[in-house]
Design an enzyme around this catalytic site. Sequence first.
Site, PDB file in Angstrom:
ATOM      1  N   LYS A  90      -1.899  10.184 -31.718  1.00 27.67           N
ATOM      2  CA  LYS A  90      -0.606   9.927 -31.942  1.00 27.67           C
ATOM      3  C   LYS A  90      -0.475   8.313 -31.413  1.00 27.67           C
ATOM      4  O   LYS A  90      -0.843   7.972 -30.033  1.00 27.67           O
ATOM      5  CB  LYS A  90       0.648  10.484 -31.006  1.00 27.67           C
ATOM      6  N   GLN A 111      -2.738   4.507 -24.631  1.00 24.88           N
ATOM      7  CA  GLN A 111      -1.863   5.527 -25.453  1.00 24.88           C
ATOM      8  C   GLN A 111      -2.124   6.950 -25.013  1.00 24.88           C
ATOM      9  O   GLN A 111      -1.266   7.686 -24.911  1.00 24.88           O
ATOM     10  CB  GLN A 111      -2.196   5.624 -27.105  1.00 24.88           C
ATOM     11  N   LYS A 126      -4.926   4.854 -31.997  1.00 30.17           N
ATOM     12  CA  LYS A 126      -4.246   3.798 -32.432  1.00 30.17           C
ATOM     13  C   LYS A 126      -5.001   3.174 -33.596  1.00 30.17           C
ATOM     14  O   LYS A 126      -6.306   3.397 -33.861  1.00 30.17           O
ATOM     15  CB  LYS A 126      -4.291   2.592 -31.284  1.00 30.17           C
ATOM     16  N   ASP A 166       3.632  -0.859 -34.910  1.00 30.15           N
ATOM     17  CA  ASP A 166       3.417  -1.497 -33.611  1.00 30.15           C
ATOM     18  C   ASP A 166       3.479  -2.986 -34.048  1.00 30.15           C
ATOM     19  O   ASP A 166       4.451  -3.245 -35.020  1.00 30.15           O
ATOM     20  CB  ASP A 166       1.839  -1.462 -33.145  1.00 30.15           C
ATOM     21  N   SER A 377       9.184   8.936 -30.802  1.00 30.66           N
ATOM     22  CA  SER A 377       8.453   9.387 -32.058  1.00 30.66           C
ATOM     23  C   SER A 377       8.207  10.889 -32.280  1.00 30.66           C
ATOM     24  O   SER A 377       8.118  11.607 -33.057  1.00 30.66           O
ATOM     25  CB  SER A 377       6.943   8.502 -32.115  1.00 30.66           C
TER      26      SER A 377
HETATM   27  N1  GLU Z   1       3.156   1.412 -30.969  1.00 25.47           N
HETATM   28  C1  GLU Z   1       4.034   2.112 -29.952  1.00 25.47           C
HETATM   29  C2  GLU Z   1       3.423   2.162 -28.691  1.00 25.47           C
HETATM   30  O1  GLU Z   1       2.713   1.152 -28.128  1.00 25.47           O
HETATM   31  C3  GLU Z   1       4.603   3.496 -30.588  1.00 25.47           C
HETATM   32  C4  GLU Z   1       3.585   4.326 -30.977  1.00 25.47           C
HETATM   33  C5  GLU Z   1       4.119   5.594 -31.593  1.00 25.47           C
HETATM   34  O2  GLU Z   1       5.362   5.853 -31.885  1.00 25.47           O
HETATM   35  O3  GLU Z   1       3.348   6.527 -31.949  1.00 25.47           O
HETATM   36  O4  GLU Z   1       3.470   3.137 -27.995  1.00 25.47           O
END
Ligand code: GLU
Length: 445
Positions: A90, A111, A126, A166, A377
Amino acid sequence: MNKRLEEVWSEIVRMNPGESEFHQATKEVLGSLGPVLEKNPEFARLKMLQRMAEPERQIIFRVPWQDDRGEVHINRGYRVEFNSALGPYKGGLRFHPSVTLGVIKFLGFEQIFKNALTGLPIGGGKGGSNFDPKGKSDDEIMRFCQSFITELYRHLGEHTDVPAGDIGVGGREIGYLFGQYKRITNRWEAGTFTGKGLDWGGALVRTEATGYGAVFFIQEMLHAAGEVVEGKTCLVSGSGNVAVFAIEKLEQLGAKTVACSDSDNVLHDPDGIDLELLKELKVDGRERLSAYVERRPTAKLLPAGSIWSIPCDLALPCATQNELNEQDARTLVKNGCIAVSEGANMPSTAEAVAVFQEAGVLFGPGKAANAGGVATSALEMQQNASRDSWSFEYTEKRLSDIMAGIHDTCLETAEEFGSPRDYVLGANIAGFRRVARAMTAYGLV
Ligand code: GLU
């Protein structure tokens, strides 16, 4: 960092040449893990650090597309499926010319721990591309997104890998990506993407979640130190989704934001940023901040990079990695800044973080402070799985509870390991420990 961890990190650097952001992110996490390896020597024996630093899978692919004049362009697409111990991979997709494998790997690595901290069942991944969306027409964006997902779709799925937005990827791009995914797979599988539009499986609060979450986090840090958000003067760098909704929540809590930024300028509005105008320009439209000053001449444009020299109580870096350096941190401390909450991923350099910590500034690292986006999310995935949709109030309450939970976990973990109020140590150890326990349970996989 102790000698053993130094050796692990040197090996990571040797295995991943030239990936400076990835080196920086791994060093930051490893720097916190000495005490937990002492307490749980089995994690070292099982080579947990080395395993976590190696992505489970890395997908790199060609993305050919045609511009409006018919000229052919080739970009590079990435998806790093880093760790699935806690759930499907995710994490967002970033479209920006600065994207390299090293950038995607730093983001994917962060992440893993961020997602673990939410307490929700999501692994870490990612992706993105070095495609530059700036100045592209709507049709060009659509053609690029369709080409990108025509290659990536085979690796995705609600139980496998779930992308979101993102930098450079918002609701419009998720629409084109999801539309092409749905067409190729012939499945209306909403849970494969998050950040969707409200008419087609999206969740209320997802748009606001990262910015709101970063403010909930600073609110928690301040409360724990006997302080409040109300009445504070704030700097919020950036002017995308994260920044705009951080400014909104700060305003709702009675604080005043006097500056934000884009890549060309810093916008300084000493009376407090006019949120309605900012949203009209940046959320409804795709304007630059220079348009704000044309509409509100009391505000000024300052040179890019100068935002941290404006006096403030609270600083929320919400633009991009390494946007706040040692000198900026010193200036913030000198001007009386008492707390920092990172809305972006790794916006403060390692040297800047050290300055904040030495000065006793409350410092919320990105993997804790900006986890509200990915947490919401996961709430969107829950709603998709049950074909339900929740109210704004209920979802926002869930978000604020999750942020308070992350805060308390970091605080308690830091205390457990003898470093009170060290949110960096608390976040790194708590995130690592949850993933390491799951990986231990699975055996050597
Ligand atoms: N890009 C966002 C982050 O850096 C959200 C990622 C998502 O919602 O999967 O966490």
